[in-house]
Design a protein around this motif. Structure first.
Motif, PDB file in Angstrom:
ATOM      1  N   ALA A 144     176.639  42.978 -14.476  1.00 21.82           N
ATOM      2  CA  ALA A 144     176.294  42.862 -15.888  1.00 21.82           C
ATOM      3  C   ALA A 144     176.321  41.384 -16.252  1.00 21.82           C
ATOM      4  O   ALA A 144     177.263  40.673 -15.936  1.00 21.82           O
ATOM      5  CB  ALA A 144     177.277  43.654 -16.737  1.00 21.82           C
ATOM      6  N   GLN A 145     175.288  40.930 -16.915  1.00 19.76           N
ATOM      7  CA  GLN A 145     175.152  39.494 -17.160  1.00 19.76           C
ATOM      8  C   GLN A 145     174.403  39.226 -18.453  1.00 19.76           C
ATOM      9  O   GLN A 145     173.762  40.117 -19.012  1.00 19.76           O
ATOM     10  CB  GLN A 145     174.414  38.830 -16.001  1.00 19.76           C
ATOM     11  CG  GLN A 145     173.060  39.438 -15.699  1.00 19.76           C
ATOM     12  CD  GLN A 145     172.501  38.977 -14.359  1.00 19.76           C
ATOM     13  OE1 GLN A 145     171.780  37.999 -14.270  1.00 19.76           O
ATOM     14  NE2 GLN A 145     172.847  39.718 -13.301  1.00 19.76           N
ATOM     15  N   THR A 146     174.486  37.978 -18.871  1.00 18.10           N
ATOM     16  CA  THR A 146     173.794  37.553 -20.079  1.00 18.10           C
ATOM     17  C   THR A 146     173.099  36.230 -19.787  1.00 18.10           C
ATOM     18  O   THR A 146     173.041  35.790 -18.635  1.00 18.10           O
ATOM     19  CB  THR A 146     174.786  37.416 -21.243  1.00 18.10           C
ATOM     20  OG1 THR A 146     174.077  37.089 -22.437  1.00 18.10           O
ATOM     21  CG2 THR A 146     175.813  36.326 -20.970  1.00 18.10           C
ATOM     22  N   CYS A 147     172.561  35.584 -20.795  1.00 15.86           N
ATOM     23  CA  CYS A 147     171.890  34.300 -20.636  1.00 15.86           C
ATOM     24  C   CYS A 147     172.836  33.273 -20.033  1.00 15.86           C
ATOM     25  O   CYS A 147     174.038  33.273 -20.316  1.00 15.86           O
ATOM     26  CB  CYS A 147     171.394  33.832 -21.998  1.00 15.86           C
ATOM     27  SG  CYS A 147     170.644  32.184 -22.015  1.00 15.86           S
ATOM     28  N   CYS A 148     172.315  32.382 -19.205  1.00 21.21           N
ATOM     29  CA  CYS A 148     173.150  31.340 -18.603  1.00 21.21           C
ATOM     30  C   CYS A 148     173.542  30.271 -19.617  1.00 21.21           C
ATOM     31  O   CYS A 148     174.408  29.439 -19.352  1.00 21.21           O
ATOM     32  CB  CYS A 148     172.416  30.692 -17.424  1.00 21.21           C
ATOM     33  SG  CYS A 148     170.987  29.669 -17.884  1.00 21.21           S
ATOM     34  N   GLY A 149     172.894  30.264 -20.772  1.00 25.28           N
ATOM     35  CA  GLY A 149     173.243  29.308 -21.824  1.00 25.28           C
ATOM     36  C   GLY A 149     172.377  28.074 -21.870  1.00 25.28           C
ATOM     37  O   GLY A 149     172.605  27.176 -22.695  1.00 25.28           O
ATOM     38  N   GLN A 150     171.366  28.016 -21.006  1.00 22.69           N
ATOM     39  CA  GLN A 150     170.535  26.817 -20.939  1.00 22.69           C
ATOM     40  C   GLN A 150     169.841  26.470 -22.262  1.00 22.69           C
ATOM     41  O   GLN A 150     169.880  25.297 -22.672  1.00 22.69           O
ATOM     42  CB  GLN A 150     169.494  26.969 -19.826  1.00 22.69           C
ATOM     43  CG  GLN A 150     168.594  25.766 -19.673  1.00 22.69           C
ATOM     44  CD  GLN A 150     167.456  26.011 -18.704  1.00 22.69           C
ATOM     45  OE1 GLN A 150     166.565  25.187 -18.574  1.00 22.69           O
ATOM     46  NE2 GLN A 150     167.453  27.140 -18.026  1.00 22.69           N
ATOM     47  N   PRO A 151     169.196  27.414 -22.978  1.00 21.09           N
ATOM     48  CA  PRO A 151     168.549  27.055 -24.245  1.00 21.09           C
ATOM     49  C   PRO A 151     169.525  26.457 -25.247  1.00 21.09           C
ATOM     50  O   PRO A 151     169.204  25.472 -25.923  1.00 21.09           O
ATOM     51  CB  PRO A 151     167.955  28.384 -24.734  1.00 21.09           C
ATOM     52  CG  PRO A 151     167.761  29.194 -23.490  1.00 21.09           C
ATOM     53  CD  PRO A 151     168.920  28.826 -22.617  1.00 21.09           C
ATOM     54  N   CYS A 162     167.564  27.745 -14.303  1.00 24.12           N
ATOM     55  CA  CYS A 162     168.835  28.435 -14.525  1.00 24.12           C
ATOM     56  C   CYS A 162     169.840  28.079 -13.435  1.00 24.12           C
ATOM     57  O   CYS A 162     171.029  27.921 -13.714  1.00 24.12           O
ATOM     58  CB  CYS A 162     168.612  29.939 -14.590  1.00 24.12           C
ATOM     59  SG  CYS A 162     167.579  30.461 -15.982  1.00 24.12           S
ATOM     60  N   ALA A 163     169.367  27.964 -12.194  1.00 22.81           N
ATOM     61  CA  ALA A 163     170.263  27.548 -11.111  1.00 22.81           C
ATOM     62  C   ALA A 163     170.788  26.139 -11.381  1.00 22.81           C
ATOM     63  O   ALA A 163     171.971  25.841 -11.158  1.00 22.81           O
ATOM     64  CB  ALA A 163     169.535  27.594  -9.769  1.00 22.81           C
ATOM     65  N   THR A 168     168.178  36.172 -14.654  1.00 27.61           N
ATOM     66  CA  THR A 168     167.645  35.323 -15.731  1.00 27.61           C
ATOM     67  C   THR A 168     167.037  36.172 -16.839  1.00 27.61           C
ATOM     68  O   THR A 168     166.524  37.263 -16.606  1.00 27.61           O
ATOM     69  CB  THR A 168     166.600  34.278 -15.270  1.00 27.61           C
ATOM     70  OG1 THR A 168     165.315  34.888 -15.137  1.00 27.61           O
ATOM     71  CG2 THR A 168     167.018  33.588 -13.990  1.00 27.61           C
ATOM     72  N   CYS A 169     167.073  35.636 -18.035  1.00 25.83           N
ATOM     73  CA  CYS A 169     166.570  36.348 -19.220  1.00 25.83           C
ATOM     74  C   CYS A 169     165.081  36.642 -19.127  1.00 25.83           C
ATOM     75  O   CYS A 169     164.627  37.752 -19.421  1.00 25.83           O
ATOM     76  CB  CYS A 169     166.841  35.526 -20.476  1.00 25.83           C
ATOM     77  SG  CYS A 169     168.568  35.190 -20.806  1.00 25.83           S
TER      78      CYS A 169
END
Length: 263
Positions: free
Chosen positions: A41-48, A82-83, A12-13
């Motif tokens: 390697a990951q980025t924001c889950c897109g929730q915002p 996030c989950a 998570t961010c």
């Protein structure tokens, strides 16, 4: 012998940028549960973006997450919000897309909040840690309402030697963070977190725990502004015994510079 569960940790961010200790604690708990843990390697889950109505950005971010985490048996997240985004809203984002919906559905089915995964999937019933104090627990909206997480963190906390847990009045009431809600409606948010802080103080607990860093940052900020002495930590930190870092919102100790240190 059963093969080890291959777990992709979605950090998570907020954890990555504000509280990396939570990520390390989560990894330790998963490792202790016999899992093979990786952090791709990951980025924001897109929730915002999703909550703000920017579906195009939310989709692009979701595609990146799906691609990064597909190789794992499970995806575990130290955050109910996030989950919940992955489990409930990814299938919604890709609904009707013949290429992406099956992939979104598959990822959603194997994504879990941290304590939910430890208890419900790994069968963990206790942890071998100690933390002396009186604690109370805040149920975040997403963990509780979207994922049904309530019993799991309490079950694990009950096994922490020296820790007494007292229930928080109106624990199921939102703290007022709500992601972008606190930015769009600051006055309402402040009233809500004020009531939450009052409830925390009324318990007499010296420690507040929760499973979502956004909620914890919001409540810790209000407690600090009120001059409260209640410490605030993510539940993973206490369960893993990773409590050497200062509590959330607490100032780090000021260390002497090399020239000031005594020989």
């Amino acid at each position: 012998m059963a093969a080890s569960k291959r777990v992709g940790l979605l950090v998570t961010c907020l954890v990555d940028l504000v509280r990396p200790a939570v990520g390390f604690a989560a990894a330790r708990l998963l490792d202790d549960a016999g899992c093979t843990v990786a952090v791709p390697a990951q980025t924001c889950c897109g929730q915002p973006a999703f909550n703000s109505g920017d579906r195009a950005t939310a989709r692009r971010l979701a595609e990146q997450v799906i691609t990064a985490f597909e190789p794992f048996d499970y995806v575990v997240v130290p955050s109910g919000s996030c989950a919940g985004q992955v489990r409930l809203h990814y299938p919604e984002i890709f609904q009707g897309d013949p290429a992406w919906q099956p992939r979104a559905d598959a990822l959603a089915a194997k994504t879990f909040e941290l304590t939910q995964f430890l208890v419900d999937v790994c069968g963990v019933s206790r942890v071998a840690t100690r933390f002396s104090g009186l604690a109370t627990y805040h149920d975040s909206c997403s963990s509780l309402r979207e994922l049904g997480v309530r019993v799991q963190p309490r079950k694990l906390l009950a096994s922490v030697e020296g820790l007494d847990l007292i229930e928080l009045a109106d624990t199921e009431v939102c703290c007022g963070f709500g992601g972008t809600f606190c930015v769009k409606y600051p006055d309402i948010s402040d009233r809500m977190v004020g009531k939450k802080a009052e409830a925390v103080t009324a318990t007499g607990a010296d420690l507040l725990l929760a499973g979502d860093l956004g909620c914890l940052l919001n409540i810790a900020g209000k407690l600090s502004r009120d001059g409260s002495g209640v410490s605030v930590r993510h539940v993973a930190e206490v369960l893993a015994g990773e409590v050497d870092v200062p509590a959330i919102g607490a100032a780090a100790p000021v260390l002497p510079s090399p020239t000031e240190a005594k020989p």
